[in-house]
Structure formats: structure tokens, C-alpha cells
Design an enzyme around this catalytic site. Structure first.
Site, PDB file in Angstrom:
ATOM      1  N   LEU A 244       0.857  -1.173   0.000  1.00  0.00           N
ATOM      2  CA  LEU A 244       0.000   0.000   0.000  1.00  0.00           C
ATOM      3  C   LEU A 244       0.901   1.233   0.000  1.00  0.00           C
ATOM      4  CD1 LEU A 244      -2.640  -0.947   2.759  1.00  0.00           C
ATOM      5  CD2 LEU A 244      -2.930  -1.077   0.270  1.00  0.00           C
ATOM      6  N   ASP A 245       0.460   2.299  -0.661  1.00  0.00           N
ATOM      7  CA  ASP A 245       1.193   3.561  -0.592  1.00  0.00           C
ATOM      8  C   ASP A 245       1.348   3.986   0.860  1.00  0.00           C
ATOM      9  OD1 ASP A 245       1.241   3.650  -3.343  1.00  0.00           O
ATOM     10  OD2 ASP A 245      -0.449   5.037  -3.515  1.00  0.00           O
ATOM     11  N   ARG A 246       2.382   4.734   1.121  1.00  0.00           N
ATOM     12  CA  ARG A 246       2.652   5.169   2.498  1.00  0.00           C
ATOM     13  C   ARG A 246       1.459   5.885   3.109  1.00  0.00           C
ATOM     14  NH1 ARG A 246       5.053   9.595   5.348  1.00  0.00           N
ATOM     15  NH2 ARG A 246       5.280  10.878   3.486  1.00  0.00           N
TER      16      ARG A 246
END
Length: 474
Positions: A244-246
Site C-alpha cells: 500500500l502507498d505510504r
């Protein structure tokens, strides 16, 4: 030393090996914080290698074992001996030794990492062979002035084949092993704990808070999901199944063995997995189902920016409105492909960016904020505008860069480094001399959440976030 015997077999294999080493080590060596580069490099990123896109921070290798020593030839007068390369370890790279490097503390709703000393390590890259160490520093590691590297050498922090570097004019040779000890600082993340949703002998599933990277990358190491799970939950040797993106929160799944990881990877390749996200967007999203199939192109790997472009990769996202409160809409997102920032870029293109998206809902995109692909700027102009907008808000950390990364004027200055009065600070550390504004916990939340992850043999779901409730108001 198998990876090096391949070098002599063909030019094609030389290229593959060079790229492999670049991905594992290239972003790491000799940086006070990993993502350090000049503005030129930010605007014109390399085509391969990215701290954000899931490449591990370091490749494990055996500290003691070395490849079988080849028969030594007699060295010419003045010729420097280079020892054979170490064997690479197979398997997971992070152990109790890594987790013990430093500790956390909590302040103002933030999880912080106490600064610590860390060794960046790399073998000599093919393009460095025959060049002096000083030349490599001055052309490829320009975030620091040359005086910094001279001071580091005097302090014994630069090592070549485990011997202190005294002369930066030393010419590099194939298989040279370099090590640089730095005083490392990490950006703060939210203090919100990681919730364990499910765990058995095969997998562990968590609810990832926003602002936490999944694994070490860029300036982050201990402030990552992998390290927090290892340090606080004794969950070690985990294998990443998806990412997942940060700034994206939600369901995140890890395998406990290589076999389980391979089995689920096969489901990914055969598109047997279903992912469901929820987000809050600007404006009144259409009540009917919306399908977006615009191709997405990466503008900059370094800054982490994408846009819709005919030359991009094909992708598809299905959107369904869940609620509208008169100002913003809650939307269910069903990505059918997995491109970088796919949901965020498609929503921006449709004219409904995520309310607090720190990249795709910014003024830098122009009056239309990228709706319909209308930007009116070159990629270079867009990146400059994004950087300047975040710089004015003192929020460059959102882009994964710092002020020093943009410093192109001091890259070759040969001035003495100032001393540090505080004995707890490191005299060579630029970060120790820099005062930064902490982000507020609110700034570390983006209204995009991975709600569900479903496969042939599993179905994991988290609670709906508070900001996604129908009656929620900011």
C-alpha cells in the site's frame, strides 16, 4: 561468487547484473538520508530503481562467509588487492540485530525514531570502475559538499574493503566493497498502533495506519510496518504479498513462509484477487457507476508522481458512490489493475480528487487540478511547482524528500563543517543541525483506505474508517 562469474559470460548478463545491484544497493550508499539527490535528478529520474516502488532497502549478505577464494595472482608493484565478494544470503534480510539498532518514542501524537548510526554498504558499480572515489562523490552523491566526505574519511567512517579510506583519490576496481557509517534520522509517522486483523501459521493480516511505509525505503527504516511488527509484535521474517502507498491505510497481508508467498503470488498473476478501497473525494460524485480506463504514466519515481497519458500503462478502476454530505462524497473503488497511485490519479482525472491528497489535490496542477488531463505544464514544470508548494508549507517530507535534497549550490563547496555544541549530536550530521517542523497527526492522514482483500482461500476486511461514515463532517 556466482553473481560475479556471470559477468564474464556475455554483455547481456552484465546488464542484468548491473541493474540488479542497482536496485538493491543503488539508492542506499553514502547518503545521510537515503533519498538524497540533486533537483536535476528529481526532475529527470533514472528509468530503473526507486525507493518507493517496493525495492528492499538492503540485500542480506553473510558478514563472515566469503566466496571460495580464487587462486591469487601476483600483484604488480603498487597494485591494490581486492578481496573476493561475500556470498549473498537467501531469505529475509531483517533480524533481531537490525531491530535493535534504535528505539521509538512518542510525542504529540507521533511515533519518532531516536537517531542512530547505520552502515550503508555497496559493491562498486560497473560505471564506477576506473574512477576515483572523489569523482564518484562529486558526480553521483552531490547532496553533501566534498568537505563532508573528507571529514567522514578523517573520522574513519568511510571504508573500502573494510579498511579505512584515507585518500579519496583512490581508484575503484571491480568487486570493491564500500561501507559508509552515517548518523541517520527518520521522519515521524502517526502514533496510531498497527492492529492485527488475523494471524495463523501461514499469514498475518494487519490494518495499516496512514503515513507508514510497508517496508524500509527512502528515508524510512524503523518507522515502517515491517520493523514495527518485528520490534513490537515479535513478527519476524515476514514476506510482503502486496503493498500500500505510504499515505494509504487499510488491510495489508504478509506471508510467513516463502511457500505461502509463492502460492498467493500465483493468485495475483492469475487475477484471482479482489481489492476494495474506500475514499472521500471533493464534490458530488455521480450516483451511477463510473469506470475509468485511462492509461497512467510515471512522471517521477523519485518524487512519486504519476498522470494520465496515452503513453502510460493500461489500467482500469470501477467507482461507486456510497454517500454525499453536501460537500464531499464517499466512494468505493475497485481497481482491476495495480498501477502506482492508480485510484488517486483516476479520481483526479475524473475531477474528484481525494479531499486531502497531498499530491493530486494541489494547486500545482493548475486551475483544473488535472481534471481531464488538463495540466498546462511540462513534467519538469509540474514537479518544480509541486516541490515549491510543499516547500512553502514546510511539508517536503510528504514527497519523501528534504531541503538538503534540493540543495544544488553547495554540492562541491570545499568548506569546513561546523562543530556541534550539543554532545548528543553528531558533529558530521547535517540533520542534527537542522530544525524541522513536525507534521500534525492530521497531516499524516489521507482519506484512502484499503477496506477488503479477497482471494480464492481468504477474505479479510477492516472496519470502515471514521472519515468514511455517512454523517461525518470535518
Amino acid at each position: 561468487m556466482w553473481e560475479f562469474t556471470l559477468l564474464s559470460q556475455s554483455c547481456y548478463k552484465v546488464f542484468l547484473i548491473e541493474i540488479s545491484i542497482e536496485r538493491i544497493y543503488g539508492e542506499l550508499f553514502l547518503h545521510g538520508t537515503v533519498v538524497r539527490t540533486s533537483l536535476f535528478c528529481l526532475l529527470f529520474p533514472p528509468a530503473v530503481g526507486d525507493g518507493r516502488q517496493g525495492y528492499p532497502e538492503e540485500a542480506p549478505y553473510d558478514e563472515e562467509a566469503a566466496a571460495p577464494a580464487p587462486k591469487k595472482r601476483r600483484l604488480a608493484a603498487g597494485e591494490r588487492y581486492v578481496p573476493p565478494p561475500r556470498k549473498l544470503k537467501a531469505g529475509v534480510s531483517f533480524s533481531a540485530e537490525h531491530f535493535a539498532e534504535t528505539s521509538y518514542y512518542f510525542e504529540g501524537g507521533l511515533r519518532k525514531v531516536r537517531p542512530y548510526y547505520y552502515d550503508f554498504r555497496t559493491y562498486c558499480k560497473g560505471r564506477w570502475v576506473g574512477r576515483s572515489l572523489l569523482h564518484v562523490f562529486s558526480t553521483e552523491f552531490r547532496a553533501q559538499p566534498l568537505a563532508f566526505y573528507r571529514a567522514a574519511a578523517r573520522a574513519g567512517r568511510l571504508r573500502l574493503n573494510e579498511e579505512p579510506v584515507r585518500d579519496l583519490d583512490v581508484v575503484l576496481k571491480n568487486n570493491d566493497f564500500l561501507r559508509n557509517t552515517v548518523h541517520r534520522h527518520e521522519p515521524p509517522v502517526t502514533a496510531q498502533p498497527i492492529q492485527i486483523l488475523a494471524e495463523d501459521d501461514e499469514v498475518v493480516v494487519v490494518d495499516k495506519p496512514s503515513s507508514l511505509p510497508v517496508h524500509p525505503c527512502g528515508r524510512f527504516r524503523h518507522n515502517t510496518v515491517i520493523f514495527i511488527l518485528g520490534k513490537e509484535h515479535n513478527l519476524k521474517e515476514l514476506h510482503t504479498i502486496h503493498r500500500l502507498d505510504r499515505m494509504t491505510s487499510g488491510v495489508l497481508m504478509f506471508a510467513k513462509t516463502v511457500e505461502v508467498s509463492k502460492r498467493i503470488d500465483e493468485q495475483v498473476r492469475e487475477r484471482q484477487l479482489e481489492k476494495e478501497y474506500v475514499c472521500r473525494v471533493v464534490g458530488e460524485f455521480p450516483e451511477h457507476e463510473v469506470v475509468c480506463e485511462e492509461p497512467i504514466l510515471v512522471v517521477s519515481y523519485k518524487v512519486g508522481v504519476c498522470r494520465v497519458d496515452p503513453k502510460g500503462k493500461p489500467c482500469k478502476t470501477i467507482f461507486q458512490r456510497l454517500s454525499y454530505n453536501g460537500k464531499t462524497s464517499v466512494v468505493k473503488c475497485l481497481p482491476r489493475t495495480g498501477r502506482t497511485h492508480q485510484i488517486r490519479v483516476h479520481l483526479q482525472y475524473l475531477g474528484y480528487p481525494i479531499v486531502n491528497d497531498p499530491i493530486y489535490n494541489m494547486e500545482a496542477w493548475g486551475p483544473e487540478k488535472g481534471k481531464g488531463g488538463k495540466i498546462g505544464k511540462t513534467d519538469e514544470e509540474l514537479l518544480k511547482a509541486l516541490v515549491e508548494e510543499h516547500r512553502s508549507k514546510q511539508s517536503l517530507d510528504v514527497l519523501g524528500i528534504s531541503e538538503e535534497d534540493l540543495n544544488t549550490n553547495a554540492e562541491n563547496q570545499d568548506s569546513e563543517l561546523g562543530s556541534c555544541e550539543n554532545k548528543k549530536k553528531d558533529p558530521l550530521c547535517v540533520e542534527c543541525k537542522t530544525s524541522r517542523r513536525d507534521p500534525s497527526p492530521k497531516e499524516l492522514v489521507m482519506y484512502l483506505h484499503a477496506l477488503r482483500y479477497k482471494g480464492a482461500e481468504f477474505d479479510y476486511c477492516s472496519k470502515m474508517p471514521e472519515w468514511a461514515m455517512e454523517d461525518w463532517e470535518e
